[in-house]
Write an enzyme that holds these catalytic residues in place. Sequence first.
Site, PDB file in Angstrom:
ATOM      1  CE1 TYR A 202     -35.145 -27.803   7.318  1.00 12.23           C
ATOM      2  CE2 TYR A 202     -33.804 -29.267   8.667  1.00 12.23           C
ATOM      3  CZ  TYR A 202     -34.980 -28.572   8.453  1.00 12.23           C
ATOM      4  OH  TYR A 202     -36.001 -28.654   9.365  1.00 12.23           O
ATOM      5  CG  HIS A 235     -41.723 -25.627   6.791  1.00 12.30           C
ATOM      6  ND1 HIS A 235     -40.521 -25.567   7.421  1.00 12.30           N
ATOM      7  CD2 HIS A 235     -41.782 -26.852   6.208  1.00 12.30           C
ATOM      8  CE1 HIS A 235     -39.849 -26.693   7.230  1.00 12.30           C
ATOM      9  NE2 HIS A 235     -40.598 -27.497   6.501  1.00 12.30           N
ATOM     10  CE  LYS A 237     -43.815 -15.993   8.434  1.00 10.89           C
ATOM     11  NZ  LYS A 237     -44.090 -14.975   7.397  1.00 10.89           N
ATOM     12  CD  GLU A 287     -41.642 -16.584   0.792  1.00 18.23           C
ATOM     13  OE1 GLU A 287     -42.104 -16.747  -0.358  1.00 18.23           O
ATOM     14  OE2 GLU A 287     -42.231 -16.986   1.802  1.00 18.23           O
ATOM     15  NE  ARG A 291     -48.924 -13.187   0.750  1.00 20.80           N
ATOM     16  CZ  ARG A 291     -48.572 -13.497   1.990  1.00 20.80           C
ATOM     17  NH1 ARG A 291     -48.896 -12.694   3.003  1.00 20.80           N
ATOM     18  NH2 ARG A 291     -47.889 -14.594   2.268  1.00 20.80           N
TER      19      ARG A 291
END
Length: 448
Positions: A202, A235, A237, A287, A291
């Site tokens: 983390y 987490h 936006k 990640e 899309r």
Amino acid sequence: MFEKVLIANRGEIALRIHRACREMGIRTVAVHSTVDANAMHVRLADESVCIGPPSARHSYLNIPAILSAAAITGADAIHPGVGFLAENARFADMVTEHGFVFIGPSSDHIRLMGDKVKARQAARDLGIPCVPGSDGAVGDAEHARQLADDIGYPILVKAAGGGGGRGMRVAEGAIQLGEAFTAASAEARVSFGNGEVYLEKYLDQPRHIEVQILADGRGSVVHLGERDCSLQRKHQKVLEETPSPALNARERAAVIKLATDAAAQLGYRGAGTFEFLYQDGAFFFIEMNTRLQVEHPISEMVSGVDVVREQLRIAADLPLSMGQADIALEGHAIECRINAENAASFQPSPGEITTYLAPGGLGVRVDSALYQGYVVPPHYDSLVAKLILHGASRNECIMRMRRALEEFVIAGIDTTIPLHQQLAGEPDFIDGNYDVHWLERFVARARA
Ligand code: ADP
């Protein structure tokens, strides 16, 4: 090019796709749940088909109903939008098997990147650094503890099938790790039908930096620069900007190269985003999203490239309409995500819009499906408008953001406009001095 595209989504993103289609002379089919019969995406489309009751599981996630709607209306292709079925590889396969074109990457790439354990492995194979963590999935809490001793605390337990900030738990030490492991895998099982989890260190002050790429599958890969999406709550936006105020030219070039090289080596085809955490001068892959992304408009504002148009071209087997040399990234852009939520408590606030008055003027874009008299249903994501600003400089962009927020009237429901107004006056934001944990602390301070 396609003659008719079915848009398997709702709200502002369905409108966004409709707009690109319209400008390309393509007819559109909207699908909707019963509660969305009067929604803007339905009103503007050429045709519409009701695909089920309000619950998304029975409507916007109802694959047989969506394929039937495409068949009945004679659509050539299906655009999944953002969320819902956009990263569902089985849906992509079924669309193709039923004779329609899926407007998105290959189902193999969706499948690979949809499993974050496999995605991390793929990144490592490509030589891209990942956040230090477990090599693969972690089977039980005991194994997690052994690995964590090597990685070092704090540890983030993350769901392999994760998305939308869910299935993530922080453990400060070995005692909390057992709990974090159980909670993350339980949430992952419920949310994603896959309880598999892995570990990452983390990071204490990372920025979220992502790179938008477009690849035509014919060897051409272009980027539209990076986006800084570090202002997040839970987490997720809240505000994004491009270029990142944290990077110098060398760092920017380095992260862009990581993303474009990876897309080329993967043989990727479509629009995609490589996401990284950036701390102490280093980038770590977290990640890839296979899309369109909610925050794509800021890249459009600085590049002049219509990302959805390019997605349609790629899906229709046409080359990209430009090469990298044709793309000049100019000025600065910011997106404020406006949610139907109370700006202090973040309680959802569905209901009827009694007044709607969107800002305008130079450098202001509003992507929203709201209108006066529309009733925001309680069943879906709370994002109701995106305010996107463009300016010659970051300072001009922030001044424009303040001015546009002041003009924006959405009455009848609570929205997060006041949160963005607070942010626009906050010295740390103005200085570009924030990391992914900053907004949580800011919100906590404002509440105290
Ligand atoms: P999701 O797919 O749910 O969006 P991500 O892996 O993209 O999950 O992470 C979402 C956000 O969570 C990141 O932008 C960052 O703010 C935070 N985060 C993820 N991994 C870490 C980490 N290892 N350390 C600190 N924060 C992290």
